[in-house]
Design an enzyme around this catalytic site. Structure first.
Site, PDB file in Angstrom:
ATOM      1  N   ARG A 106      12.198  -9.767   3.936  1.00 29.60           N
ATOM      2  CA  ARG A 106      12.566  -8.343   3.933  1.00 29.60           C
ATOM      3  C   ARG A 106      13.173  -7.943   5.276  1.00 29.60           C
ATOM      4  O   ARG A 106      14.175  -7.244   5.332  1.00 29.60           O
ATOM      5  CB  ARG A 106      11.311  -7.492   3.630  1.00 29.60           C
ATOM      6  CG  ARG A 106      11.649  -6.083   3.187  1.00 29.60           C
ATOM      7  CD  ARG A 106      10.406  -5.268   2.959  1.00 29.60           C
ATOM      8  NE  ARG A 106       9.612  -5.112   4.177  1.00 29.60           N
ATOM      9  CZ  ARG A 106       8.353  -4.712   4.205  1.00 29.60           C
ATOM     10  NH1 ARG A 106       7.724  -4.475   3.081  1.00 29.60           N
ATOM     11  NH2 ARG A 106       7.713  -4.553   5.341  1.00 29.60           N
ATOM     12  N   LYS A 125       0.847  -1.211   0.000  1.00 28.58           N
ATOM     13  CA  LYS A 125       0.000   0.000   0.000  1.00 28.58           C
ATOM     14  C   LYS A 125       0.879   1.257   0.000  1.00 28.58           C
ATOM     15  O   LYS A 125       0.631   2.190  -0.747  1.00 28.58           O
ATOM     16  CB  LYS A 125      -0.916   0.049   1.246  1.00 28.58           C
ATOM     17  CG  LYS A 125      -1.897  -1.074   1.352  1.00 28.58           C
ATOM     18  CD  LYS A 125      -2.905  -0.838   2.456  1.00 28.58           C
ATOM     19  CE  LYS A 125      -2.302  -0.728   3.837  1.00 28.58           C
ATOM     20  NZ  LYS A 125      -1.691  -1.955   4.352  1.00 28.58           N
ATOM     21  N   ARG A 160      -9.807   0.757   9.121  1.00 27.23           N
ATOM     22  CA  ARG A 160      -9.314  -0.604   9.377  1.00 27.23           C
ATOM     23  C   ARG A 160     -10.376  -1.448  10.085  1.00 27.23           C
ATOM     24  O   ARG A 160     -10.161  -2.620  10.310  1.00 27.23           O
ATOM     25  CB  ARG A 160      -8.092  -0.519  10.274  1.00 27.23           C
ATOM     26  CG  ARG A 160      -6.800  -1.012   9.607  1.00 27.23           C
ATOM     27  CD  ARG A 160      -5.713  -0.660  10.536  1.00 27.23           C
ATOM     28  NE  ARG A 160      -4.499  -1.369  10.385  1.00 27.23           N
ATOM     29  CZ  ARG A 160      -3.386  -0.820   9.907  1.00 27.23           C
ATOM     30  NH1 ARG A 160      -3.417   0.398   9.420  1.00 27.23           N
ATOM     31  NH2 ARG A 160      -2.270  -1.486   9.918  1.00 27.23           N
ATOM     32  N   ARG A 162      -0.542  -8.884  13.344  1.00 28.09           N
ATOM     33  CA  ARG A 162      -1.073  -7.799  12.501  1.00 28.09           C
ATOM     34  C   ARG A 162      -1.887  -8.378  11.338  1.00 28.09           C
ATOM     35  O   ARG A 162      -2.911  -7.833  10.953  1.00 28.09           O
ATOM     36  CB  ARG A 162       0.064  -6.918  11.978  1.00 28.09           C
ATOM     37  CG  ARG A 162       0.633  -6.010  13.078  1.00 28.09           C
ATOM     38  CD  ARG A 162       1.950  -5.417  12.677  1.00 28.09           C
ATOM     39  NE  ARG A 162       1.848  -4.498  11.560  1.00 28.09           N
ATOM     40  CZ  ARG A 162       2.887  -4.166  10.785  1.00 28.09           C
ATOM     41  NH1 ARG A 162       4.074  -4.673  11.012  1.00 28.09           N
ATOM     42  NH2 ARG A 162       2.728  -3.319   9.806  1.00 28.09           N
ATOM     43  N   ARG A 193      11.268  -1.291  12.308  1.00 21.09           N
ATOM     44  CA  ARG A 193      10.160  -0.792  13.122  1.00 21.09           C
ATOM     45  C   ARG A 193       9.954  -1.755  14.281  1.00 21.09           C
ATOM     46  O   ARG A 193      10.244  -2.949  14.146  1.00 21.09           O
ATOM     47  CB  ARG A 193       8.897  -0.755  12.251  1.00 21.09           C
ATOM     48  CG  ARG A 193       8.658   0.582  11.620  1.00 21.09           C
ATOM     49  CD  ARG A 193       7.658   0.505  10.522  1.00 21.09           C
ATOM     50  NE  ARG A 193       6.409  -0.168  10.891  1.00 21.09           N
ATOM     51  CZ  ARG A 193       5.376  -0.289  10.065  1.00 21.09           C
ATOM     52  NH1 ARG A 193       5.456   0.220   8.850  1.00 21.09           N
ATOM     53  NH2 ARG A 193       4.277  -0.895  10.431  1.00 21.09           N
TER      54      ARG A 193
HETATM   55  P1  AMP Z   1       0.640   0.419   9.550  1.00 20.07           P
HETATM   56  O1  AMP Z   1       1.884   1.230   9.373  1.00 20.07           O
HETATM   57  O2  AMP Z   1      -0.503   0.900   8.741  1.00 20.07           O
HETATM   58  O3  AMP Z   1       0.872  -1.049   9.399  1.00 20.07           O
HETATM   59  O4  AMP Z   1       0.184   0.649  11.082  1.00 20.07           O
HETATM   60  C1  AMP Z   1       1.046   0.333  12.161  1.00 20.07           C
HETATM   61  C2  AMP Z   1       0.219   0.191  13.420  1.00 20.07           C
HETATM   62  O5  AMP Z   1      -0.454   1.413  13.718  1.00 20.07           O
HETATM   63  C3  AMP Z   1      -0.894  -0.845  13.361  1.00 20.07           C
HETATM   64  O6  AMP Z   1      -0.430  -2.163  13.636  1.00 20.07           O
HETATM   65  C4  AMP Z   1      -1.834  -0.344  14.451  1.00 20.07           C
HETATM   66  O7  AMP Z   1      -1.345  -0.629  15.731  1.00 20.07           O
HETATM   67  C5  AMP Z   1      -1.754   1.166  14.259  1.00 20.07           C
HETATM   68  N1  AMP Z   1      -2.755   1.667  13.283  1.00 20.07           N
HETATM   69  C6  AMP Z   1      -2.509   2.244  12.082  1.00 20.07           C
HETATM   70  N2  AMP Z   1      -3.651   2.588  11.463  1.00 20.07           N
HETATM   71  C7  AMP Z   1      -4.655   2.222  12.299  1.00 20.07           C
HETATM   72  C8  AMP Z   1      -6.060   2.291  12.230  1.00 20.07           C
HETATM   73  N3  AMP Z   1      -6.690   2.815  11.170  1.00 20.07           N
HETATM   74  N4  AMP Z   1      -6.780   1.825  13.281  1.00 20.07           N
HETATM   75  C9  AMP Z   1      -6.185   1.302  14.360  1.00 20.07           C
HETATM   76  N5  AMP Z   1      -4.854   1.169  14.495  1.00 20.07           N
HETATM   77  C10 AMP Z   1      -4.077   1.636  13.480  1.00 20.07           C
END
Ligand code: AMP
Length: 255
Positions: free
Chosen positions: A127, A13, A88, A150, A139
């Site tokens: 990766r 994404k 989400r 996740r 991260r």
């Molecule tokens: P991402 O970088 O999108 O994978 O997000 C990293 C982490 O941020 C996720 O595993 C969640 O803990 C939190 N997070 C990001 N976006 C959301 C969302 N829309 N709702 C809830 N938690 C989020």
């Protein structure tokens, strides 16, 4: 253009969003990035989110909804934006609908990057191992166990959004396992389609300029035919209404 990119972690994404930023000048709104920035800055939101993010759990809906709503109001979001990682959950999707309605905005397309979960997990693990070998900073949630969690969170809470947006007729699915340029071309096709649909739905100008323009296109003759047909239908309708009224009067008289 207002888009949502849907797909599990590691589906690409971010990569596709960055390309869309460069190509279309849209703003990328990644809730993950915003939350990581809040954690880094030590804000109250960041402090609330830190532990949950480290465990690979979702942060409460009200937190993310508030940060997205505030960000959309900023001037640089006026031209359009790509929501990456939001919504989400189904309640977040409802909140987004309400938020956009209040702001007089609409989503143009939701693009789902479809991936094979097992292959994806392998890809992410590879990766992470490569990044470790290069001694790059990882991260906190780039850990195989957290990644598994996740992916589970995605399957349970986010995947149902595809059905939600399908019902709203804005969902477009793209093969996220294809090579990056192929995924990009598929997304471009979806955007062209969405733009055409948006242009067709735009209200016609009262001075008829829109109709005159439509007459110049290949569909022009069809449009004219339709207009003539609707004129005929109107006349027939009026005739029927007159007949009905007449019969109605006769019935009244007979009684
Ligand atoms: P991402 O970088 O999108 O994978 O997000 C990293 C982490 O941020 C996720 O595993 C969640 O803990 C939190 N997070 C990001 N976006 C959301 C969302 N829309 N709702 C809830 N938690 C989020």
């Amino acid at each position: 253009m207002r888009l949502v990119l849907l797909g599990p972690p590691g589906a690409g994404k971010g990569t596709q969003a960055q390309r869309l930023v460069a190509k279309h000048g849209l703003l990328q709104l990644s809730t993950g990035e915003m939350l990581r920035a809040a954690v880094e800055a030590g804000t109250s939101i960041g402090m609330r989110a830190k532990e949950m993010m480290a465990r690979g759990e979702l942060v409460p809906d009200d937190v993310v909804v508030a940060i997205v709503s505030e960000r959309i109001d900023e001037p640089d979001a006026r031209k359009g934006f790509i929501l990456d990682g939001f919504p989400r959950t189904v309640p977040q999707a409802h909140a987004l609908d309400r938020m956009l309605k209040e702001k007089g905005l609409k989503l143009d397309a939701v693009i789902e990057l479809k991936v094979d979960e097992a292959a994806l997990l392998k890809r992410i693990k590879k990766r992470v191992a490569e990044m470790k070998a290069r001694r790059e900073t990882l991260r906190e949630d780039d850990d195989p166990e957290v990644l598994r969690r996740r992916l589970l969170a995605y399957r349970d809470q986010t995947a149902p959004l595809a059905a939600y947006y399908q019902l709203e007729s804005v969902l477009h699915s793209v093969d996220g396992m294809a090579p990056i340029p192929q995924v990009s071309s598929a997304i471009d096709r979806v955007l062209r389609e969405a733009l055409t649909k948006k242009a067709a739905a735009r209200p016609r100008r009262a001075d008829g300029a829109g109709r005159a323009q439509a007459g110049k296109t290949a569909k022009g003759s069809k449009t004219k035919a339709k207009t003539a047909k609707s004129g005929r239908s109107r006349a027939v309708g009026q005739k029927l209404a007159r007949r009905k009224t007449g019969r109605g009067q006769r019935l009244t008289k007979r009684r």
